[in-house]
Scaffold this active site. Structure first.
Site, mmCIF file in Angstrom:
data_model
loop_
_atom_site.group_PDB
_atom_site.id
_atom_site.type_symbol
_atom_site.label_atom_id
_atom_site.label_comp_id
_atom_site.label_asym_id
_atom_site.label_seq_id
_atom_site.Cartn_x
_atom_site.Cartn_y
_atom_site.Cartn_z
ATOM 1 C CG HIS A 26 -3.795 -35.850 16.285
ATOM 2 N ND1 HIS A 26 -4.020 -37.063 16.905
ATOM 3 C CD2 HIS A 26 -4.747 -35.734 15.330
ATOM 4 C CE1 HIS A 26 -5.046 -37.666 16.328
ATOM 5 N NE2 HIS A 26 -5.513 -36.879 15.362
ATOM 6 N N GLY B 254 -4.953 -1.981 4.904
ATOM 7 C CA GLY B 254 -4.143 -3.120 4.444
ATOM 8 C C GLY B 254 -4.827 -4.456 4.685
ATOM 9 N NE ARG B 255 -6.810 -3.877 10.717
ATOM 10 C CZ ARG B 255 -6.169 -2.725 10.874
ATOM 11 N NH1 ARG B 255 -4.986 -2.554 10.320
ATOM 12 N NH2 ARG B 255 -6.681 -1.754 11.587
ATOM 13 C CD GLU C 16 -2.129 -4.441 11.337
ATOM 14 O OE1 GLU C 16 -2.735 -4.278 10.266
ATOM 15 O OE2 GLU C 16 -0.910 -4.686 11.391
ATOM 16 C CD GLU D 47 9.128 -5.936 7.365
ATOM 17 O OE1 GLU D 47 8.823 -4.846 6.821
ATOM 18 O OE2 GLU D 47 8.898 -6.175 8.570
ATOM 19 C CE LYS E 266 5.603 -0.757 10.210
ATOM 20 N NZ LYS E 266 4.651 -0.055 9.348
ATOM 21 C CE LYS F 5 -3.582 2.280 2.721
ATOM 22 N NZ LYS F 5 -4.561 2.178 3.792
HETATM 23 O O1 F6P Z 1 3.010 -2.837 9.776
HETATM 24 C C1 F6P Z 1 1.651 -3.058 9.659
HETATM 25 C C2 F6P Z 1 1.169 -2.758 8.268
HETATM 26 O O2 F6P Z 1 1.056 -1.393 8.092
HETATM 27 C C3 F6P Z 1 -0.141 -3.452 7.989
HETATM 28 O O3 F6P Z 1 -1.229 -2.771 8.451
HETATM 29 C C4 F6P Z 1 -0.080 -3.589 6.512
HETATM 30 O O4 F6P Z 1 -1.007 -4.534 6.039
HETATM 31 C C5 F6P Z 1 1.350 -4.012 6.328
HETATM 32 O O5 F6P Z 1 2.058 -3.260 7.285
HETATM 33 C C6 F6P Z 1 1.920 -3.824 4.957
HETATM 34 O O6 F6P Z 1 1.896 -2.495 4.561
HETATM 35 P P1 F6P Z 1 2.123 -2.081 3.065
HETATM 36 O O7 F6P Z 1 1.046 -2.687 2.246
HETATM 37 O O8 F6P Z 1 2.087 -0.582 3.055
HETATM 38 O O9 F6P Z 1 3.477 -2.600 2.632
#
Ligand code: F6P
Length: 552
Positions: A384, A267-268, A353, A213, A512, A207
């Protein structure tokens, strides 16, 4: 100002009621009322929700519904669907529901209708996915794409990964989907060992297009690609899904290959947007539309069904009852469907979240507990592993069992065994096994009388442990869409009752920031200032520097 939850009349009435209901035994409730299942279950969108195996009755439900009304569920629901900026800490509308609405929907933000932009992107996704699937979009050497690698994390990973896995039965036979999320390069490395640059399409899904990452993985994937392909070839192998056009261009992806979405999609909640591109590629645009339609059908139900016959509202209220009045602290999710194996992780982000908050919308400390810990794994595997604790542990942990009546395979005997186990687990959690039953059983087995008392305690099941069962007719794009929307709205309803902002996530920020500083301390030549951290963190950093060969 939202009134304090715990001083509402509905809350106080529920508190009173819970003093009595807390002592109820579900097995008595079932034997007293042969119609209990009919009364405490409902069907919509090819989903059945059976919430009869909870420690509640009609009076409990009436009180919970009064709480929902007192907290303004209907008004808040209208506010969300109409595009009001209900995410107040970010001044954003919350309109993931608009993503699955039909072309003619009239929803607008600040007077601007959103359907045209949504459907323009959907049309582009449809065109693009058809070209890849029909081998009209080719890799740089002229070969068709065989592997889709989605690089994203959180909502830009969990939704499409969960849905691609869930709809495995509908995949294009030539295409394989891979999901890379972790900055731990074991993730990316494992995927890169399975794919060829000339037949791989990377989707960089973020987003913000700034997430550490995703950006690190995207740059590494790009460098890997350039060992074989040229700069010019990148355009056939890298596409982006983002709200951040500038950052996408700066990365080197042509905006012709960018699929946008908007800040009013959390995002979620973004699997319905272009973040679902990997899913659309795997199942095709028509099936993707069926997935959206399933979500839309649940939206219509949520908006039109009376609260007392409203599946997301009831699922939410049962959760509130368990969490706030029976004081359960965690919620287990048990999909009895191997293809739903990523569903617990998806719900973990969706619920935790969204509602893992400790202050109200106006910044006051919550007086009641909010989101429980959400966790789980597929049945029968979980049986199990941790079901022992569910049956006989010290905590009561409600379980959502999720299963499909019809499987996507022809091995009916397996399916019957699976469903038998699913139903048996909820029955066992509810019924338990009394000391008297165990005693009699041991006697029947000929165990000496002297040995019986010690064994009885170990073999007794307290029972009275709550669960819901959600039965899908079959796991299809439409039922998956309805299931995801069901939990989204459950999360929304609970957030409104607790009075929290379900659409921000400030709690992820501090780590972060600190990680950025520690990352430069790990990489730098000079020893970091030992006083910059507590002794634990400073020593951990020192050890990692030593292991990486940094001495001075
Ligand atoms: O760190 C949490 C978050 O902001 C989530 O809410 C989001 O889904 C995820 O990181 C990834 O964010 P992006 O789509 O901006 O890379």
């Amino acid at each position: 100002m939202v009134p304090d939850l715990t001083s509402t009349s509905a809350w106080l009435a529920l508190l009173d009621h819970s003093r009595i209901a807390g002592a109820w035994q579900m097995r008595d409730l079932f034997s007293k009322d042969p119609q209990r299942f009919e009364r405490l279950s409902l069907a919509c969108c090819d989903l059945l929700l059976d919430y009869s195996k909870n420690r509640l009755d009609g009076d409990t439900l009436e009180l919970l519904l009064a709480l929902a009304r007192e907290r303004g569920i209907e008004q808040q629901r209208a506010a969300m669907f109409s595009g009001s900026k209900i995410n107040t800490t970010e001044q954003r509308a919350v309109l993931h529901t608009a993503l699955r609405a039909p072309r003619e929907a009239a929803t607008a933000i600040d007077g601007r209708p959103v359907a045209p932009q949504i459907h323009e992107v959907l049309d582009r996704m449809g065109d693009f996915t058809a070209r890849v699937r029909d081998a009209r979009w080719l890799g740089y050497s002229g070969r068709p794409i065989t592997d889709i690698v989605n690089i994203g994390i959180g909502g830009s990973d969990l939704g499409p990964k969960m849905a691609c896995q869930a709809l495995r039965a509908f995949h294009h036979p030539r295409l394989r989907a891979h999901f890379v999320s972790n900055v731990d390069a074991h993730d990316l490395d494992a995927v890169l060992h399975q794919v060829e640059p000339e037949t791989t399409l990377f989707i960089i899904a973020s987003k913000t297009f700034t997430t550490m990452e995703t950006m690190m993985n995207a740059h590494t994937a790009r460098a890997w690609f350039l060992q074989r392909g040229s700069e010019a070839a990148l355009a056939s192998h890298f596409v982006a899904v983002s709200t951040n056009t500038d950052a996408v261009q700066a990365f080197g992806i042509d905006i012709a290959n960018m699929f946008p979405f908007w800040d009013w999609v959390g995002g979620r909640y973004s699997v319905w947007s272009a973040i679902g591109l990997s899913l659309a590629l795997m199942i095709g645009a028509e099936r993707f539309r069926e997935f959206l339609d399933g979500g839309f059908a649940m939206d219509r139900h949520f908006c039109s069904a009376p609260l007392a016959a409203n599946m997301p509202v009831l699922l939410a209220l049962v959760g509130i009852w368990n969490r706030n009045f029976l004081h359960t602290a965690s919620q287990s999710i048990a999909p009895y469907h191997q293809d739903l194996r990523h569903f617990p992780a998806f719900l973990q982000q969706l619920e935790m979240e969204s509602n893992g908050k400790r202050v109200t919308l106006d910044g006051r400390a919550l007086e009641a507990a909010s989101c429980p810990v959400v966790w789980g794994d597929t049945g029968t595997n979980g049986q199990h592993a941790y079901f022992q604790l569910l049956h006989q542990g010290c905590d009561t942990i409600p379980v959502d069992f999720i299963a499909a009546l019809r499987p996507a395979h022809a091995l009916q005997a397996h399916h019957s065994a699976l469903l038998a186990n699913c139903f048996a687990q909820s029955e066992a959690l509810m019924l338990g096994k009394s000391a008297a039953q165990v005693h009699a059983e041991l006697q029947r087995q000929g165990v000496p009388e002297t040995a019986i008392p010690e064994l009885v305690a170990h073999k007794t099941f307290p029972g009275n442990r709550p669960s819901n069962t959600i039965l899908l007719e079959a796991l299809t794009p439409a039922t998956l869409g309805a299931l995801v929307a069901l939990y989204e709205h459950k999360t929304f309803v609970q957030g409104v009752i607790w009075g929290v902002n379900s659409f921000d996530q400030w709690g992820v920020e501090l780590g972060k920031v600190l990680a950025t500083r520690i990352q430069s301390e790990l990489a730098g030549q000079d020893n970091p200032d030992p006083l910059a951290h507590d002794s634990s963190t400073a020593n951990l950093i020192a050890r990692a520097r030593k292991a990486a060969g940094k001495t001075g």
